[in-house]
Design a protein around this motif. Structure first.
Motif, PDB file in Angstrom:
ATOM      1  N   LYS A 466       2.198   6.158   2.608  1.00 48.36           N
ATOM      2  CA  LYS A 466       1.702   4.829   2.939  1.00 48.36           C
ATOM      3  C   LYS A 466       1.821   4.583   4.436  1.00 48.36           C
ATOM      4  CE  LYS A 466       3.605   3.324  -1.504  1.00 48.36           C
ATOM      5  NZ  LYS A 466       4.649   2.492  -2.172  1.00 48.36           N
ATOM      6  N   THR A 517      -0.314  -1.229   4.666  1.00 46.10           N
ATOM      7  CA  THR A 517       0.264  -2.572   4.676  1.00 46.10           C
ATOM      8  C   THR A 517       0.330  -3.091   6.105  1.00 46.10           C
ATOM      9  OG1 THR A 517       1.614  -2.073   2.723  1.00 46.10           O
ATOM     10  CG2 THR A 517       2.297  -3.941   4.078  1.00 46.10           C
ATOM     11  N   GLN A 522      -2.920  -9.488  10.136  1.00 47.06           N
ATOM     12  CA  GLN A 522      -3.556  -8.794   9.020  1.00 47.06           C
ATOM     13  C   GLN A 522      -4.825  -8.087   9.492  1.00 47.06           C
ATOM     14  OE1 GLN A 522      -1.930  -8.617   5.818  1.00 47.06           O
ATOM     15  NE2 GLN A 522      -0.447  -9.235   7.380  1.00 47.06           N
TER      16      GLN A 522
END
Length: 612
Positions: A466, A517, A522
């Motif tokens: 990830k 993530t 964002q």
């Protein structure tokens, strides 16, 4: 760079032979000839070496090639630089004239008869024909050990601490920069009651003649007890208690005189007493002579948590007697029981490692220098102690180079830049080792290049892979960068940051990343800021033919001394365009990290507990 094979120590010769799948038995002369022949064969198979000096600051520039570039190279060329880097590490080792018993292939030196079954190989056997792209390394095959036995825990130790097959002895890697590092290991079981003991013998102070004479205490062992969730740096946090060979005791990084100095061939007895009222006492002996009580804590403070035998070594080979030996080195004091001899219900098992790779996780940090990667990594590891994350980054390496619990700073007596270079070499090798171990990792580097991310994740195939993107606002990044520079003196040159900005791409879920993530800004906001960064970096950069190349000491151009490399703007990587370095190194296999020669935090760690 060629290796002076004759200067390698026996254990280093064996490790190099083992990596190549070759026989490790015989006298040193036999090992030398065998490795010489292997290196000559590799030299013939490889393309001409590039061997340029790595850019001291912009660590990612070496990694901004695409996979398509890799495929354009002749077979084997991509691994040349990795081989040369390995040779640079190994070539500085000092000579050690010893004989090795042919039937004890695991021995690593004249003074190491205790290590005849020493450890598993950390490196996979090399194929005769090198692959063009990095392949997932073979897993270390660890023999199943009776879980009721108290042994050194192969999951609860540093990656560079090599454990013997019987798991009662071990030693640290000492080659090159590893000689500056502490390496720690805990036992598989701890205790919460009774009067319990164990012994530790220093079997050897491993020669490290490549260290400067100014290096303080090159051979030290610290021994004692710690909680399961403590770091491997014994004595440097609360509930971590260590007595060191310099005649000091330490807990929570507070050092005080205790006992006397100890070293090679000395046996230290470690005793813990839960039966003295509300207090828990920890004492020591040296060669059978009591040194008294060194530490006291309370049962209330421990709150039922077990304390585990723990050792921290620097360039020393050690062996434990948890009670498995027919006879102890020295008789235990009356009323004390060896931890091995306790009933199962009185022994507390430490955290067990993942059973399969699919249960393991590697989190790859992505972000510019000083954005907050290290701070996030440390906090995430602390809030998820059951995962026992291993943080892979130069800050973590420097934390293992402490002297008396203090980090080495830029007033270090030796060449600071060389120390940093050695730290990054250590990191690259640790990442190689990590891919073979079933553990959880956080890769704490910048990883702003898409191709670098791809290359680094491939060896971890089978893990849960990830990306963790940390993209603060530009105002926050500037503030953190200034604070970091003021507090730690880690100043990344503008040209290095600008080149990263020009090449920065955001990761996406793909065949080598299961998820992405975003911690601060964002995706949508990060994309907008990244577009600004790409443009800023592109405008700041000179034309391709005039681009300065730190690795060559001159300008990169087509056909110049820079090896014919050049830069172009390209968006083949995925989400955002960036400068792509079309250089002759062709994406050389798996090189571990994107931090060659960088300062800790610069371009990879950018954070301190106070600054981010």
């Amino acid at each position: 760079m060629s290796v002076d094979v004759k200067k390698l120590k026996v254990n280093e010769l064996k490790e190099e032979l083992q990596r190549r799948g070759l026989d490790t038995k015989g006298l040193k002369a036999d090992l030398v000839e065998r490795l010489k022949a292997a290196l000559e064969a590799e030299a013939q198979a490889d393309a001409p070496g590039q061997g340029e000096q790595e850019d001291e600051y912009c660590e990612d520039t070496r990694d901004n090639e695409d996979v398509e570039d890799v495929e354009e190279q002749p077979d084997g060329q991509q691994d040349v630089q990795e081989t040369e880097h390995q040779q640079e590490q190994d070539g500085a080792a000092q000579a050690e004239q010893v004989k090795v018993e042919a039937d004890k292939g695991g021995n690593y030196g004249r003074k190491r008869p205790h290590e005849e079954n020493r450890s598993y190989g950390y490196y996979e056997h090399r194929e005769e024909k090198r692959s063009r792209t990095p392949q997932p390394p073979a897993e270390d095959e660890e023999e199943n050990i009776d879980d009721t036995l108290v042994t050194i825990d192969t999951y609860n130790c540093d990656l560079h601490f090599k454990v013997s097959r019987d798991r009662y002895s071990g030693y640290p890697l000492t080659i090159e920069g590893f000689a500056y590092l502490w390496a720690g290991a805990r036992a598989s079981h701890g205790v919460t009651q009774g009067r319990v003991c164990y012994e530790m013998k220093i079997n050897e102070e491993i020669p490290v003649k490549h260290l400067p004479s100014s290096e303080p205490d090159p051979h030290v062992v610290r021994i004692g007890w710690s909680l399961n969730h403590c770091s491997t740096q014994l004595g440097e946090e609360a509930f971590s208690f260590g007595y060191g060979g310099t005649g000091k005791k330490s807990s929570d990084c507070k050092f005080a005189d205790f006992g006397e100095k100890f070293g090679e061939n000395d046996v230290i007895g470690c005793y813990i007493d839960f039966d003295s009222g509300d207090e828990v006492e920890m004492g020591y002996s040296k060669n059978g002579v009591s040194l008294g009580v060194a530490f006291r804590t309370t049962k209330e403070a421990l709150a039922g948590r077990a304390l585990f035998p723990h050792v921290l070594v620097k360039n020393c080979a050690v062996e434990f007697n948890f009670g498995q030996k027919p006879q102890p080195y020295f008789p235990a004091p009356e009323g004390y029981t060896y931890i091995h001899d306790l009933e199962m219900e009185d022994k507390i098992r430490g955290t067990k490692g993942p059973a399969t790779k699919s249960e393991c996780e590697i989190l790859m940090m992505v972000g510019l220098p000083a954005c907050g990667k290290t701070t996030w990594a440390i906090k995430h590891a602390e809030t998820n102690p059951e995962k026992k994350y291993n943080i892979l980054g130069t800050n973590a390496i420097m934390d293992k180079m402490k002297v008396m619990g203090l980090r080495r700073q830029k007033n270090y007596a030796g060449r600071w830049d060389l120390l940093i270079q050695q730290a990054t070499q250590c990191l690259n090798r640790l990442i190689e080792i990590a891919a073979r171990k079933r553990r959880n990792y956080i890769l704490d580097q910048t990883n702003v290049y898409g191709s670098a991310r791809r290359r680094k994740m491939r060896p971890f195939e089978g893990f849960q892979r990830k990306a963790i993107v940390i993209c603060p606002t530009d105002e926050d990044l500037k503030e953190r960068t200034l604070k970091q520079t003021n507090e730690q003196g880690k100043d990344v040159p503008d040209h290095a940051v600008l080149e990263m900005k020009a090449n920065f791409t955001l990761p996406e879920a793909c065949d080598f990343l299961e998820g992405v993530t975003y911690i601060e800004l964002q995706r949508e906001e990060a994309e907008a800021l990244l577009k600004q960064y790409n443009e800023e970096g592109r405008k700041a950069g000179p034309p391709p033919e005039k681009r300065f190349d730190n690795r060559q000491g001159g300008f990169r151009g087509r056909g110049g001394s820079g090896g014919g490399s050049f830069q172009r703007y390209d968006n083949r990587d995925g989400s955002r365009g960036g400068y792509q370095n079309r250089s002759g190194d062709g994406g050389s296999g798996y090189r571990g990290g994107d931090q060659y020669g960088s300062y800790p935090g610069q371009g990879n760690q950018g954070s301190s507990s106070g600054s981010q």
